[in-house]
Structures are given as C-alpha cells and as structure tokens.
Design a protein around this motif. Structure first.
Motif, PDB file in Angstrom:
ATOM      1  N   ARG A   1       0.868  -1.194   0.000  1.00 38.23           N
ATOM      2  CA  ARG A   1       0.000   0.000   0.000  1.00 38.23           C
ATOM      3  C   ARG A   1       0.900   1.238   0.000  1.00 38.23           C
ATOM      4  O   ARG A   1       1.013   1.945   0.998  1.00 38.23           O
ATOM      5  CB  ARG A   1      -0.908  -0.008   1.239  1.00 38.23           C
ATOM      6  N   PRO A   2       1.567   1.526  -1.117  1.00 36.74           N
ATOM      7  CA  PRO A   2       2.555   2.606  -1.145  1.00 36.74           C
ATOM      8  C   PRO A   2       2.019   3.983  -0.762  1.00 36.74           C
ATOM      9  O   PRO A   2       2.781   4.838  -0.338  1.00 36.74           O
ATOM     10  CB  PRO A   2       3.084   2.612  -2.583  1.00 36.74           C
ATOM     11  N   GLU A   3       0.715   4.177  -0.876  1.00 38.02           N
ATOM     12  CA  GLU A   3       0.149   5.465  -0.466  1.00 38.02           C
ATOM     13  C   GLU A   3       0.285   5.690   1.041  1.00 38.02           C
ATOM     14  O   GLU A   3       0.131   6.819   1.530  1.00 38.02           O
ATOM     15  CB  GLU A   3      -1.321   5.588  -0.906  1.00 38.02           C
ATOM     16  N   ARG A   4       0.593   4.630   1.773  1.00 43.88           N
ATOM     17  CA  ARG A   4       0.762   4.747   3.229  1.00 43.88           C
ATOM     18  C   ARG A   4       2.214   4.991   3.639  1.00 43.88           C
ATOM     19  O   ARG A   4       2.482   5.250   4.817  1.00 43.88           O
ATOM     20  CB  ARG A   4       0.266   3.465   3.900  1.00 43.88           C
ATOM     21  N   ILE A   5       3.146   4.910   2.684  1.00 43.44           N
ATOM     22  CA  ILE A   5       4.564   5.045   3.023  1.00 43.44           C
ATOM     23  C   ILE A   5       4.885   6.448   3.513  1.00 43.44           C
ATOM     24  O   ILE A   5       5.470   6.618   4.592  1.00 43.44           O
ATOM     25  CB  ILE A   5       5.467   4.637   1.838  1.00 43.44           C
ATOM     26  N   ALA A   6       4.547   7.481   2.750  1.00 45.12           N
ATOM     27  CA  ALA A   6       4.895   8.853   3.141  1.00 45.12           C
ATOM     28  C   ALA A   6       4.316   9.220   4.515  1.00 45.12           C
ATOM     29  O   ALA A   6       5.053   9.762   5.354  1.00 45.12           O
ATOM     30  CB  ALA A   6       4.465   9.847   2.067  1.00 45.12           C
TER      31      ALA A   6
ATOM     32  N   THR B   1       5.650   5.690  -4.366  1.00 44.76           N
ATOM     33  CA  THR B   1       4.865   6.789  -3.802  1.00 44.76           C
ATOM     34  C   THR B   1       4.626   7.893  -4.819  1.00 44.76           C
ATOM     35  O   THR B   1       3.886   8.838  -4.533  1.00 44.76           O
ATOM     36  CB  THR B   1       5.540   7.395  -2.559  1.00 44.76           C
ATOM     37  N   TYR B   2       5.260   7.787  -5.985  1.00 42.80           N
ATOM     38  CA  TYR B   2       5.098   8.777  -7.055  1.00 42.80           C
ATOM     39  C   TYR B   2       5.347  10.202  -6.573  1.00 42.80           C
ATOM     40  O   TYR B   2       4.598  11.118  -6.880  1.00 42.80           O
ATOM     41  CB  TYR B   2       3.723   8.656  -7.715  1.00 42.80           C
ATOM     42  N   GLY B   3       6.416  10.365  -5.800  1.00 45.34           N
ATOM     43  CA  GLY B   3       6.819  11.695  -5.345  1.00 45.34           C
ATOM     44  C   GLY B   3       6.266  12.113  -4.000  1.00 45.34           C
ATOM     45  O   GLY B   3       6.713  13.107  -3.426  1.00 45.34           O
ATOM     46  N   ALA B   4       5.304  11.384  -3.458  1.00 45.69           N
ATOM     47  CA  ALA B   4       4.729  11.756  -2.160  1.00 45.69           C
ATOM     48  C   ALA B   4       5.782  11.676  -1.055  1.00 45.69           C
ATOM     49  O   ALA B   4       5.794  12.518  -0.143  1.00 45.69           O
ATOM     50  CB  ALA B   4       3.539  10.863  -1.817  1.00 45.69           C
TER      51      ALA B   4
ATOM     52  N   PRO C   1      18.492   7.520  -2.717  1.00 48.60           N
ATOM     53  CA  PRO C   1      18.123   7.813  -4.102  1.00 48.60           C
ATOM     54  C   PRO C   1      17.396   6.636  -4.742  1.00 48.60           C
ATOM     55  O   PRO C   1      17.383   5.526  -4.208  1.00 48.60           O
ATOM     56  CB  PRO C   1      19.479   8.031  -4.773  1.00 48.60           C
ATOM     57  N   GLY C   2      16.820   6.881  -5.904  1.00 49.64           N
ATOM     58  CA  GLY C   2      16.254   5.796  -6.699  1.00 49.64           C
ATOM     59  C   GLY C   2      14.759   5.686  -6.614  1.00 49.64           C
ATOM     60  O   GLY C   2      14.106   6.286  -5.766  1.00 49.64           O
ATOM     61  N   LEU C   3      14.249   4.885  -7.552  1.00 55.27           N
ATOM     62  CA  LEU C   3      12.816   4.640  -7.596  1.00 55.27           C
ATOM     63  C   LEU C   3      12.400   3.540  -6.631  1.00 55.27           C
ATOM     64  O   LEU C   3      11.281   3.523  -6.137  1.00 55.27           O
ATOM     65  CB  LEU C   3      12.393   4.245  -9.015  1.00 55.27           C
ATOM     66  N   HIS C   4      13.293   2.577  -6.382  1.00 61.70           N
ATOM     67  CA  HIS C   4      12.981   1.442  -5.513  1.00 61.70           C
ATOM     68  C   HIS C   4      14.289   0.794  -5.074  1.00 61.70           C
ATOM     69  O   HIS C   4      15.362   1.147  -5.571  1.00 61.70           O
ATOM     70  CB  HIS C   4      12.083   0.430  -6.229  1.00 61.70           C
ATOM     71  N   CYS C   5      14.204  -0.164  -4.178  1.00 61.46           N
ATOM     72  CA  CYS C   5      15.420  -0.790  -3.641  1.00 61.46           C
ATOM     73  C   CYS C   5      16.185  -1.563  -4.714  1.00 61.46           C
ATOM     74  O   CYS C   5      17.394  -1.762  -4.594  1.00 61.46           O
ATOM     75  CB  CYS C   5      15.106  -1.679  -2.444  1.00 61.46           C
ATOM     76  N   TYR C   6      15.514  -1.964  -5.780  1.00 68.76           N
ATOM     77  CA  TYR C   6      16.220  -2.659  -6.861  1.00 68.76           C
ATOM     78  C   TYR C   6      17.290  -1.756  -7.449  1.00 68.76           C
ATOM     79  O   TYR C   6      18.382  -2.203  -7.794  1.00 68.76           O
ATOM     80  CB  TYR C   6      15.244  -3.109  -7.951  1.00 68.76           C
ATOM     81  N   ASP C   7      16.991  -0.450  -7.556  1.00 66.19           N
ATOM     82  CA  ASP C   7      17.989   0.506  -8.023  1.00 66.19           C
ATOM     83  C   ASP C   7      19.183   0.550  -7.078  1.00 66.19           C
ATOM     84  O   ASP C   7      20.319   0.716  -7.508  1.00 66.19           O
ATOM     85  CB  ASP C   7      17.399   1.919  -8.102  1.00 66.19           C
ATOM     86  N   LEU C   8      18.918   0.425  -5.788  1.00 69.39           N
ATOM     87  CA  LEU C   8      19.994   0.490  -4.802  1.00 69.39           C
ATOM     88  C   LEU C   8      20.889  -0.742  -4.862  1.00 69.39           C
ATOM     89  O   LEU C   8      22.099  -0.640  -4.663  1.00 69.39           O
ATOM     90  CB  LEU C   8      19.411   0.642  -3.395  1.00 69.39           C
ATOM     91  N   PHE C   9      20.327  -1.887  -5.128  1.00 73.84           N
ATOM     92  CA  PHE C   9      21.126  -3.109  -5.175  1.00 73.84           C
ATOM     93  C   PHE C   9      21.791  -3.323  -6.530  1.00 73.84           C
ATOM     94  O   PHE C   9      22.976  -3.623  -6.605  1.00 73.84           O
ATOM     95  CB  PHE C   9      20.279  -4.331  -4.808  1.00 73.84           C
ATOM     96  N   ALA C  10      21.036  -3.186  -7.596  1.00 71.41           N
ATOM     97  CA  ALA C  10      21.556  -3.511  -8.925  1.00 71.41           C
ATOM     98  C   ALA C  10      22.039  -2.294  -9.694  1.00 71.41           C
ATOM     99  O   ALA C  10      22.808  -2.431 -10.643  1.00 71.41           O
ATOM    100  CB  ALA C  10      20.487  -4.233  -9.740  1.00 71.41           C
TER     101      ALA C  10
END
Length: 194
Positions: free
Chosen positions: A33-38, A64-67, A81-90
């Motif tokens: 439920r990414p809307e709950r992350i921010a 979160t699309y910028g939220a 940084p990044g869009l998701h943790c995959y960016d951080l690892f790979a």
C-alpha cells in the motif's frame, strides 16, 4: 529510519563501517500500500526527531510517485536515491536494462525471497485463492532474483526459496548477483556528516 525490507542490510553496513547510527525499520508490508509510506515515514521522522540529532530516510521512492519526496522536503530530511530498492542493489542502469530486455520482469531481493510466502502469496490471497495467480502475474514473463548475499550457504538456501517463489507464480527464474555495494554507497552518502 528505514524500510523494513532493507533495514537488516542497512544495519549490517552500519556495523561494518562503524557508522554511529541506529536503524529503525518500518513494516515492509507498506509496499503493498505505497500510499501509506509517506505518512508512516512522516510519523516516524517526527517521533525519532525528538530523540536524535539527525534523521535520514532509508527508502527509495517505492511507488509513492513523489509523495515521499514531498514529505521529506516538508520534514527537512533526506532519503536514499532511486525509484525502488532494486535501483539500490543492482543500479538503475541494470534495472532499466533488465526491463528493456524483458518488460515482464518481476524482481526479487534477498528479503523478498525469504518473505515471499508471507509478503506476496499470503498478502495477495494466493494461498486461499490460487486461481488469482494468472490475474496478478499474467503480464510477467520471468522472475529475476537480485542476489545480495555473498555467503555460499545462504545463497544455496535462498536459491531454493527463489525457485519455489518463481514456480508458485508460474515463471522461470533468472539469477543476477548484485551484492550490496550499491546500497552501502548510497547509505554512506546519506549518513555522511553535513
């Protein structure tokens, strides 16, 4: 504070490098439920801000699309940084290349491999309604496991779990070794003294 999905590798990196910090994880199921992350991050930062000199956010955007960025700006804190943790690892270029090579790529991290039965199968109701599998995963063509661990015994254990996860959603498994250097570099930049 950090996403529960990267809290353990973040804490391990901090210990390895002797960074004077505490890692406070939020529930990894927030990703469902990414809307709950921010809002959850804002609440955690407010709580931790009264106890620490500095708080940083161990989250990428995570859907979160910028939220999350807006909340971080409002709170005066930085995030990974990044869009998701995959960016951080790979790395973002590798993630983009995997998606370009096969747009229907479902990515797994070590955390997701370990928790797949709970975070995906049970949370999506596939344990109770297996007929939903094709509705959820119809547009995927493969699973790519981004392997962080370097421990051979742990890799062997996780390989079996990754194969089970891929089979449970009816997709072939590809294994890509990434390590955790990208996450460590991003954390080092985030926690360096200002």
């Amino acid at each position: 504070m950090a996403c529960g999905a990267i809290a353990q590798p973040a804490a391990e990196a901090a210990a390895r490098h002797g960074w004077p910090l505490d890692v406070h994880p939020l529930p990894p199921l927030l990703h469902n439920r990414p809307e709950r992350i921010a809002p959850a991050v804002a609440e955690a930062v407010a709580d931790l801000g009264s106890r620490y000199d500095r708080v940083v956010v161990g989250y990428a955007d995570c859907g979160t699309y910028g939220a999350l960025d807006a909340a971080c700006r409002e709170l005066g804190v930085e995030r990974l940084p990044g869009l998701h943790c995959y960016d951080l690892f790979a790395g973002p270029a590798t993630v983009e290349a995997l998606s370009a090579e096969e747009p229907g790529t479902y990515l797994l991290t070590d955390f997701l491999v370990r928790s797949f039965a709970r975070t995906v199968v049970r949370e999506l109701g596939l344990d109770r309604h297996p007929e939903l599998r094709d509705d959820y995963f119809r547009h995927y063509a493969r699973v790519v496991w981004l392997v962080q661990t370097r421990d051979p015994a742990e890799q062997a254990e996780l390989r079996g779990l990754a194969q089970e996860a891929a089979e449970s959603i009816g997709l072939p498994l590809t294994v890509r070794h990434t390590g955790s250097g990208g996450l460590e570099a991003a954390l080092a930049a985030l926690v360096s003294p200002r």
